[in-house]
Scaffold this active site. Structure first.
Site, short mmCIF file in Angstrom:
data_model
loop_
_atom_site.label_atom_id
_atom_site.label_comp_id
_atom_site.label_asym_id
_atom_site.label_seq_id
_atom_site.Cartn_x
_atom_site.Cartn_y
_atom_site.Cartn_z
N HIS A 1 15.46 9.18 2.39
CA HIS A 1 14.87 8.22 3.33
C HIS A 1 15.94 8.02 4.39
O HIS A 1 16.91 7.28 4.18
CB HIS A 1 14.55 6.88 2.66
CG HIS A 1 13.75 6.99 1.40
ND1 HIS A 1 12.39 7.20 1.40
CD2 HIS A 1 14.11 6.93 0.10
CE1 HIS A 1 11.95 7.26 0.15
NE2 HIS A 1 12.97 7.10 -0.66
N ARG B 1 2.61 1.94 -7.71
CA ARG B 1 2.49 0.57 -7.17
C ARG B 1 1.80 0.57 -5.81
O ARG B 1 1.10 -0.36 -5.45
CB ARG B 1 3.89 -0.04 -6.96
CG ARG B 1 4.62 -0.44 -8.20
CD ARG B 1 6.02 -0.98 -7.86
NE ARG B 1 6.98 0.09 -7.71
CZ ARG B 1 7.75 0.28 -6.64
NH1 ARG B 1 7.66 -0.53 -5.60
NH2 ARG B 1 8.61 1.28 -6.60
N HIS C 1 13.12 10.37 -9.60
CA HIS C 1 13.81 9.44 -10.51
C HIS C 1 13.41 9.69 -11.97
O HIS C 1 14.21 10.12 -12.76
CB HIS C 1 13.60 7.96 -10.15
CG HIS C 1 14.01 7.62 -8.77
ND1 HIS C 1 15.29 7.82 -8.31
CD2 HIS C 1 13.31 7.09 -7.71
CE1 HIS C 1 15.38 7.44 -7.04
NE2 HIS C 1 14.19 7.00 -6.64
N ASP D 1 18.64 10.36 -1.55
CA ASP D 1 17.74 9.21 -1.55
C ASP D 1 18.18 8.11 -0.58
O ASP D 1 17.91 8.20 0.60
CB ASP D 1 17.64 8.69 -3.00
CG ASP D 1 16.59 7.60 -3.18
OD1 ASP D 1 15.88 7.30 -2.20
OD2 ASP D 1 16.46 7.05 -4.29
ZN LIG Z 1 13.17 7.21 -2.70
#
Ligand SMILES: [Zn+2]
Length: 450
Positions: A67, A212, A273, A324
């Site tokens: 990101h 989510r 993850h 990440d």
């Molecule tokens: Zn991520």
């Protein structure tokens, strides 16, 4: 990116009957289209006209989970304690300050930092789609376009993993910050994402932010989008136990089971993850040949826990690596963390070989990003490679045949001397050839967001 040029590497980590081995005096001829025409080990001294590369050549590193804007948080989120969730609040504040121009400047500098660390391809998990409040830009892909342009300017490849992000939790509307992420529903997301196009240095993939953020009944639409394009599909999975608890409460199954039931898992999918898994989750991931992207420097920074990378690999999942949140950008640190974290957990050594860890960061990482023709130093592959010094204060001493062990267990981003992407010499003697003063550009781009 095409270039016809011959490089000569003092040493190179090459495919070998037993996996990989370090060879010396390696000619790497680049042909039209930026592909490797020939790799010739034991070729004698550097011939006239070839570009001499001192050190150890490795395939370019694939940063499979990024990101870019999180780079702006470096340092500021290391003050005090907090949790994953308070870290996320800080991250949302940074996101709210970005527009296409400032994101282009920031991402160019971040991708240039990656190039200096030996990374030749990035998987950008991109969900910052819209203007504050969810207002559409005139070009609804202005932010994604800025990321593709940034990779071009920094001289690396990108897979833009355009991310579907619709809800703040199971059955919960997006919060104010999250309005920038949401297209409303998966069909609207797909309509926008379908307008993105590949370029020579860029490919388009898809992502489900998490169970989510995408309602269960809309997961299938995202999976369908990726399947129709044979594109990579990435998803954050079980990084926090709170996600597992909420998913069990809402659906009575684990997040992995929910993804499996809606067609999200498979050989083009990467679960990012995968920290907190049940035995059945491991089986579902391995039976579907889903890749798993570990981001150990972020997972330790956010106190996520240690994911079962070794168990997943033993079960048959390809393992890949990502920086990440960019707490650091160092593919060698990510690689050794898999082994060293496992040592701390088990109090035994020798779970991963250096060769296996390098493969995770190169061949398997590229495949997970939809670049299966990169990540190996062999004829026909894309001419993407980095060279690390074997004579720095960190790497001097071991014999060159232990180059893989030296790279994984001692080297760092600062030891990267060269990066070649598609035959083009992007980083030369530790200096980025396209982006002058990368540190200065990082400071300027991040300072502008305060
Ligand atoms: Zn991520």
């Amino acid at each position: 990116m095409s270039a016809v040029v011959t490089y000569w590497a003092e040493h190179a980590w090459l495919p070998h009957a037993d996996g990989h081995a370090v060879a010396r005096d390696v000619l790497i001829a680049v042909g039209p289209g930026g592909r490797i025409a020939k790799v010739a080990p034991e070729s004698g001294p550097c011939p006239a006209g070839a570009v001499r590369l001192a050190g150890l050549a490795l395939p370019g590193q694939a940063n499979a989970h990024s990101h870019a804007f999180h780079r702006a948080l470096r340092g500021t989120v290391q003050v005090g304690s907090g949790t994953f969730w308070t870290w996320r609040d800080t991250m949302y504040r940074v996101a709210s300050a970005l527009d296409p121009d400032s994101y282009l400047a920031l991402a160019t500098a971040v991708y240039a930092e990656m190039a200096l660390a030996g990374i030749s391809a990035v998987g950008e998990f991109h969900y910052l789609h819209h203007a504050p409040g969810g207002v559409r830009y005139d070009d609804p892909n202005a932010m994604g376009g800025a990321l593709i342009e940034a990779a071009q300017r920094a001289g690396i490849r990108i897979t833009l993993l355009d991310t579907c992000y619709l809800s703040s939790g199971f059955g919960a509307e997006p919060t104010d910050h999250q309005l920038r992420f949401s297209d409303g529903d998966a069909d609207a997301w797909a309509d926008r994402a379908a307008r993105l196009t590949d370029a020579e240095h860029a490919r388009i993939g898809a992502a489900v932010h998490s169970v989510r953020a995408v309602p269960a009944e809309q997961l299938g639409a995202v999976a369908h989008f990726a399947a129709m394009r044979k594109a990579p599909l990435h998803v954050h999975l079980s990084e926090q136990t709170a996600e597992n608890d909420a998913c069990l409460a809402a659906h009575g199954v684990t997040p992995t089971r929910l993804l499996a039931d809606h067609g999200v898992l498979g050989p083009r999918t990467s679960a990012v993850h995968a920290t907190h898994l049940t035995d059945e989750d491991v089986r579902l991931l391995s039976d579907s040949s889903t890749a798993v992207c570990m981001c150990p420097t972020t997972e330790r920074d956010l106190a996520d826990g240690i994911g079962p990378a070794k168990r997943l690999a033993a079960a048959g999942c390809p393992i890949t690596l990502g920086s990440d949140s960019h707490a650091v950008i160092d593919p060698f640190e990510e690689a050794r963390a898999l082994e060293l974290d496992e040592r701390l957990r088990t109090r035994t050594r020798g779970h991963w070989t250096a060769n296996a860890l390098l493969r995770a960061g190169t061949e398997d990482g590229h495949a997970s990003l939809g670049w299966p023709e990169a990540g190996r130093l062999e004829a026909g592959a894309l001419a993407d490679f980095c060279v690390i010094a074997l004579d720095s204060v960190r790497t001097a001493g071991p014999p060159p045949e232990l180059g893989a062990e030296t790279a994984v267990f001692a080297a760092g981003a600062a030891d990267v001397r060269h990066l070649v992407v598609g035959g083009r010499h992007v980083v030369k003697d530790g200096v980025h050839q396209l982006v002058p003063d990368v540190a200065g550009q990082l400071a300027a781009a991040i300072g502008a967001l305060r």
